[in-house]
Design a protein around this motif. Structure first.
Motif, mmCIF file in Angstrom:
data_model
loop_
_atom_site.group_PDB
_atom_site.id
_atom_site.type_symbol
_atom_site.label_atom_id
_atom_site.label_comp_id
_atom_site.label_asym_id
_atom_site.label_seq_id
_atom_site.Cartn_x
_atom_site.Cartn_y
_atom_site.Cartn_z
ATOM 1 N N GLY A 120 -6.389 -0.091 11.219
ATOM 2 C CA GLY A 120 -6.376 1.023 10.288
ATOM 3 C C GLY A 120 -5.082 1.174 9.508
ATOM 4 N N LEU A 121 -4.107 0.328 9.765
ATOM 5 C CA LEU A 121 -2.841 0.434 9.039
ATOM 6 C C LEU A 121 -3.022 -0.080 7.616
ATOM 7 C CD1 LEU A 121 -0.333 -0.812 11.761
ATOM 8 C CD2 LEU A 121 -0.645 1.527 10.953
ATOM 9 N N ARG A 122 -3.049 0.846 6.682
ATOM 10 C CA ARG A 122 -3.224 0.459 5.283
ATOM 11 C C ARG A 122 -2.013 -0.312 4.771
ATOM 12 N NH1 ARG A 122 -4.774 5.435 5.862
ATOM 13 N NH2 ARG A 122 -2.824 6.270 5.035
ATOM 14 N N PHE A 123 -0.823 0.141 5.154
ATOM 15 C CA PHE A 123 0.380 -0.507 4.642
ATOM 16 C C PHE A 123 0.425 -1.978 5.049
ATOM 17 C CE2 PHE A 123 4.749 -1.941 5.147
ATOM 18 C CZ PHE A 123 5.131 -1.884 3.827
ATOM 19 N N ALA A 124 -0.027 -2.271 6.235
ATOM 20 C CA ALA A 124 -0.002 -3.655 6.708
ATOM 21 C C ALA A 124 -0.957 -4.535 5.902
ATOM 22 C CB ALA A 124 -0.356 -3.715 8.192
ATOM 23 N N ARG A 125 -2.011 -3.937 5.360
ATOM 24 C CA ARG A 125 -3.009 -4.731 4.638
ATOM 25 C C ARG A 125 -2.797 -4.763 3.133
ATOM 26 N NH1 ARG A 125 -7.130 -1.791 7.546
ATOM 27 N NH2 ARG A 125 -7.325 -0.706 5.592
ATOM 28 N N GLU A 126 -2.615 -3.605 2.538
ATOM 29 C CA GLU A 126 -2.653 -3.506 1.076
ATOM 30 C C GLU A 126 -1.616 -4.376 0.362
ATOM 31 O OE1 GLU A 126 -2.629 0.690 0.349
ATOM 32 O OE2 GLU A 126 -4.632 0.942 1.192
ATOM 33 N N PRO A 127 -0.320 -4.248 0.660
ATOM 34 C CA PRO A 127 0.638 -5.084 -0.064
ATOM 35 C C PRO A 127 0.470 -6.568 0.246
ATOM 36 C CG PRO A 127 1.756 -3.261 0.990
ATOM 37 C CD PRO A 127 0.348 -3.278 1.499
#
Length: 151
Positions: A120-127
């Motif tokens: 669920g970590l968006r920061f880990a995925r999005e960039p």
């Protein structure tokens, strides 16, 4: 002519690029922790509880080792483990190598929550999604090198 102290300070000062990289690393860490705290909150966990659960989802650990990894006092770890144990996410068990030592271990439910939290970590995925596989491998290798990790 410059004094030896002045020359020494000039030599040891980081260059602008190094300073920019340091600032960017700081920004990345801050964004990661903010996202991690938010993801933990969605599971009714504090950031410390989520980090401890993540460590235990990899392997059972004694309290002293958990305290070292989390860089906190063993008494704090005991309280965190107590709260996670009350929720059925962690259990205590004897260390097979030394039955006087208790290990904290994630339960099946705890491992599921930890996995869900990491996914669920968006920061880990999005960039990272904007980088190619080759760029992500390069970034990984550079970070490992900076940390002195072995392959």
């Amino acid at each position: 002519m410059s004094s030896p102290q002045k020359i020494s300070r000039q030599i040891s000062r980081p260059d602008e690029l190094t300073m920019e990289v340091v600032e960017l690393i700081g920004d990345v860490v801050a964004r990661f922790y903010a996202d991690y705290e938010e993801a933990a909150g969605e599971h009714r966990l504090t950031g410390a509880q989520a980090r401890l659960l993540n460590l235990l989802s990899l392997e059972p650990l004694p309290m002293r080792k958990l305290a070292q990894k989390l860089k906190c006092e063993p008494s704090n770890v005991t309280g965190i483990v107590d709260r996670l144990e009350a929720r059925g996410l962690v259990e205590r068990r004897p260390d097979p190598a030394d039955r006087r030592v208790k290990l904290a271990a994630a339960t099946d439910e705890g491992r599921g929550v930890s996995l869900d939290l990491r996914e669920g970590l968006r920061f880990a995925r999005e960039p990272l999604a904007g980088l190619s596989d080759e760029e992500r491998l390069t970034l990984r290798d550079l970070l490992r090198r900076m940390l002195g990790a072995q392959d």
